[in-house]
Design a protein around this motif. Structure first.
Motif, PDB file in Angstrom:
ATOM      1  N   ASN A  42     -25.761  37.508-134.680  1.00  0.00           N
ATOM      2  CA  ASN A  42     -27.143  37.033-134.651  1.00  0.00           C
ATOM      3  C   ASN A  42     -28.093  38.129-134.181  1.00  0.00           C
ATOM      4  N   GLY A  43     -27.636  38.939-133.234  1.00  0.00           N
ATOM      5  CA  GLY A  43     -28.456  40.066-132.791  1.00  0.00           C
ATOM      6  C   GLY A  43     -28.701  41.070-133.904  1.00  0.00           C
ATOM      7  N   VAL A  44     -27.656  41.353-134.687  1.00  0.00           N
ATOM      8  CA  VAL A  44     -27.798  42.266-135.822  1.00  0.00           C
ATOM      9  C   VAL A  44     -28.756  41.692-136.856  1.00  0.00           C
ATOM     10  N   MET A  45     -28.651  40.381-137.111  1.00  0.00           N
ATOM     11  CA  MET A  45     -29.552  39.741-138.071  1.00  0.00           C
ATOM     12  C   MET A  45     -31.014  39.866-137.633  1.00  0.00           C
ATOM     13  N   ILE A  46     -31.292  39.606-136.373  1.00  0.00           N
ATOM     14  CA  ILE A  46     -32.662  39.736-135.859  1.00  0.00           C
ATOM     15  C   ILE A  46     -33.148  41.176-136.002  1.00  0.00           C
ATOM     16  N   PHE A  47     -32.271  42.123-135.683  1.00  0.00           N
ATOM     17  CA  PHE A  47     -32.621  43.541-135.791  1.00  0.00           C
ATOM     18  C   PHE A  47     -32.941  43.920-137.229  1.00  0.00           C
ATOM     19  N   LEU A  48     -32.099  43.481-138.172  1.00  0.00           N
ATOM     20  CA  LEU A  48     -32.323  43.802-139.584  1.00  0.00           C
ATOM     21  C   LEU A  48     -33.639  43.218-140.080  1.00  0.00           C
ATOM     22  N   ILE A  49     -33.906  41.966-139.727  1.00  0.00           N
ATOM     23  CA  ILE A  49     -35.143  41.325-140.182  1.00  0.00           C
ATOM     24  C   ILE A  49     -36.359  42.026-139.585  1.00  0.00           C
ATOM     25  N   HIS A  50     -36.227  42.479-138.368  1.00  0.00           N
ATOM     26  CA  HIS A  50     -37.338  43.178-137.708  1.00  0.00           C
ATOM     27  C   HIS A  50     -37.558  44.565-138.319  1.00  0.00           C
ATOM     28  N   MET A  51     -36.478  45.239-138.686  1.00  0.00           N
ATOM     29  CA  MET A  51     -36.577  46.631-139.106  1.00  0.00           C
ATOM     30  C   MET A  51     -36.856  46.815-140.593  1.00  0.00           C
ATOM     31  N   ASP A  52     -36.360  45.906-141.430  1.00  0.00           N
ATOM     32  CA  ASP A  52     -36.446  46.128-142.879  1.00  0.00           C
ATOM     33  C   ASP A  52     -37.644  45.389-143.478  1.00  0.00           C
ATOM     34  N   PRO A  53     -38.592  46.095-144.092  1.00  0.00           N
ATOM     35  CA  PRO A  53     -39.778  45.438-144.668  1.00  0.00           C
ATOM     36  C   PRO A  53     -39.453  44.455-145.778  1.00  0.00           C
ATOM     37  N   HIS A  54     -38.319  44.646-146.462  1.00  0.00           N
ATOM     38  CA  HIS A  54     -37.948  43.734-147.542  1.00  0.00           C
ATOM     39  C   HIS A  54     -37.629  42.329-147.023  1.00  0.00           C
ATOM     40  N   LEU A  55     -37.324  42.233-145.745  1.00  0.00           N
ATOM     41  CA  LEU A  55     -36.991  40.930-145.144  1.00  0.00           C
ATOM     42  C   LEU A  55     -38.169  40.328-144.382  1.00  0.00           C
ATOM     43  N   HIS A  56     -39.346  40.935-144.519  1.00  0.00           N
ATOM     44  CA  HIS A  56     -40.526  40.385-143.852  1.00  0.00           C
ATOM     45  C   HIS A  56     -41.146  39.294-144.728  1.00  0.00           C
ATOM     46  N   THR A  57     -40.375  38.223-144.883  1.00  0.00           N
ATOM     47  CA  THR A  57     -40.800  37.068-145.676  1.00  0.00           C
ATOM     48  C   THR A  57     -40.697  35.825-144.806  1.00  0.00           C
ATOM     49  N   PRO A  58     -41.370  34.739-145.187  1.00  0.00           N
ATOM     50  CA  PRO A  58     -41.305  33.522-144.361  1.00  0.00           C
ATOM     51  C   PRO A  58     -39.889  33.027-144.102  1.00  0.00           C
ATOM     52  N   MET A  59     -39.035  33.035-145.134  1.00  0.00           N
ATOM     53  CA  MET A  59     -37.677  32.517-144.954  1.00  0.00           C
ATOM     54  C   MET A  59     -36.917  33.307-143.895  1.00  0.00           C
ATOM     55  N   TYR A  60     -37.002  34.629-143.947  1.00  0.00           N
ATOM     56  CA  TYR A  60     -36.268  35.452-142.988  1.00  0.00           C
ATOM     57  C   TYR A  60     -36.958  35.466-141.624  1.00  0.00           C
ATOM     58  N   PHE A  61     -38.255  35.289-141.607  1.00  0.00           N
ATOM     59  CA  PHE A  61     -38.950  35.122-140.321  1.00  0.00           C
ATOM     60  C   PHE A  61     -38.398  33.903-139.595  1.00  0.00           C
ATOM     61  N   LEU A  62     -38.275  32.769-140.296  1.00  0.00           N
ATOM     62  CA  LEU A  62     -37.739  31.554-139.687  1.00  0.00           C
ATOM     63  C   LEU A  62     -36.263  31.722-139.351  1.00  0.00           C
ATOM     64  N   LEU A  63     -35.522  32.411-140.212  1.00  0.00           N
ATOM     65  CA  LEU A  63     -34.099  32.636-139.958  1.00  0.00           C
ATOM     66  C   LEU A  63     -33.886  33.488-138.712  1.00  0.00           C
TER      67      LEU A  63
END
Length: 319
Positions: A42-63
């Motif tokens: 879960n820590g890695v997932m939060i890090f990836l979503i924070h770091m990668d602009p491709h994951l800066h979407t509503p779904m991944y924000f909520l995830l």
């Protein structure tokens, strides 16, 4: 007055999960591995979503916030259980039990609301794609997140004072591995009508309403997917929705058993199994189900890994 003082200052004894001496070491190892895997993943997932602009979407924000909630609520239960096993100590103070109860109820309540609102996100993305950016704007996403935390916090503030103010005159031995509501209720004596009424109303709001939102959202989604002409679009939409539905069914099913099934159907063994499922396994399963074979997540991992071979950097998106 002396009885009240005894209620408030006496320690409780947790029977725990490690009751069989032959299997307790193996079970301890499994739970310890699950805990660390859940925290790291879960820590890695939060890090990836924070770091990668491709994951800066509503779904991944909520995830990312679902991952944060999972990390927090598994941490309110499992470390205490593991340390108690190593120290061969199973007591928990009244204050610590109250704090654990408060945090657990708030975090689980927030997760239920968030899962329901994540289903709304998928409904908008598939059924109203042209309006998605407007209906799931950054402002709406923060409102969804704030609503989830507010609902969970309200649940804690309602149930914790009522539960922990009941006199525990029968026994201070909790036949469980943490201070869970139904188990605490069985220890209490006196008038429980007010508590049971508030618990029922909270369960309707916290469990049934998000569950109904999920069912309605995905019914509309499946209807829309069935009408799609693109086979690839159908496959992608169905894969996304089925994974979300699996998470909700697993989490809600165990919680509905715990909180809404009449006490006559409960046994200590069943309670421990169902509680272990949605408090220990679910934080890891959530992440595996949502991200397994997810090209966005694997692509983000490769990009971040490549970027971190040099100086780590990156921009943070609007979420």
């Amino acid at each position: 007055m002396d009885e009240d003082n005894e209620t408030f200052f006496s320690d409780f004894t947790l029977t725990g999960l490690f009751t069989n001496n032959k299997a307790s070491g193996f079970l301890f190892s499994i739970i310890c591995a699950i805990f660390f895997m859940a925290m790291i993943a879960n820590g890695v997932m939060i890090f990836l979503i924070h770091m990668d602009p491709h994951l800066h979407t509503p779904m991944y924000f909520l995830l990312s916030h679902l991952s944060l909630i999972d990390m927090m609520y598994i941490s309110t239960i499992v470390p205490k259980m593991l340390v108690d096993y190593l120290r061969d100590k199973r007591t928990i103070s009244f204050i610590a039990c109250t704090a654990q109860y408060f945090l657990y109820m708030g975090l689980v309540g927030a997760e239920f609301f968030l899962l329901g609102l994540m289903a709304y996100d998928r409904y908008v993305a598939i059924c109203n794609p042209l309006r998605y950016s407007a209906l799931m704007s950054p402002r709406i996403c923060w409102i969804i997140l704030a609503s989830s935390w507010f609902g969970g916090t309200l649940d804690s503030f309602l149930l914790t004072p009522i539960t922990m103010s009941l006199p525990f005159c029968a026994s201070h031995k909790i036949n469980h591995f943490f201070c869970e509501a139904p188990t605490m209720l069985r220890l209490a004596c006196g008038d429980k009508v007010a508590y049971e009424m508030v618990m029922y109303l909270c369960c309707v709001v916290m469990l049934l309403i998000p569950f109904c939102v999920v069912l309605v959202s995905y019914t509309r989604v499946l209807t829309t997917v069935h009408q799609m002409k693109s086979a690839e679009g159908k496959k992608k939409a169905f894969a996304t929705c089925s994974s979300h539905m699996m998470v909700v069914m697993l989490f809600c099913g165990a919680a509905l058993y715990t909180y809404m099934l009449p006490q006559s159907y409960h046994t200590p063994i069943k309670d421990k199994v169902f509680s272990a499922f949605y408090t220990i396994l679910t934080p890891l399963l959530n992440l595996l189900i949502y991200s397994l074979r997810n090209r966005d997540v694997t692509g983000a991992f490769r990009r971040v890994l490549a970027r971190c071979q040099g100086p780590c950097g990156g921009t943070v998106g609007e979420f």
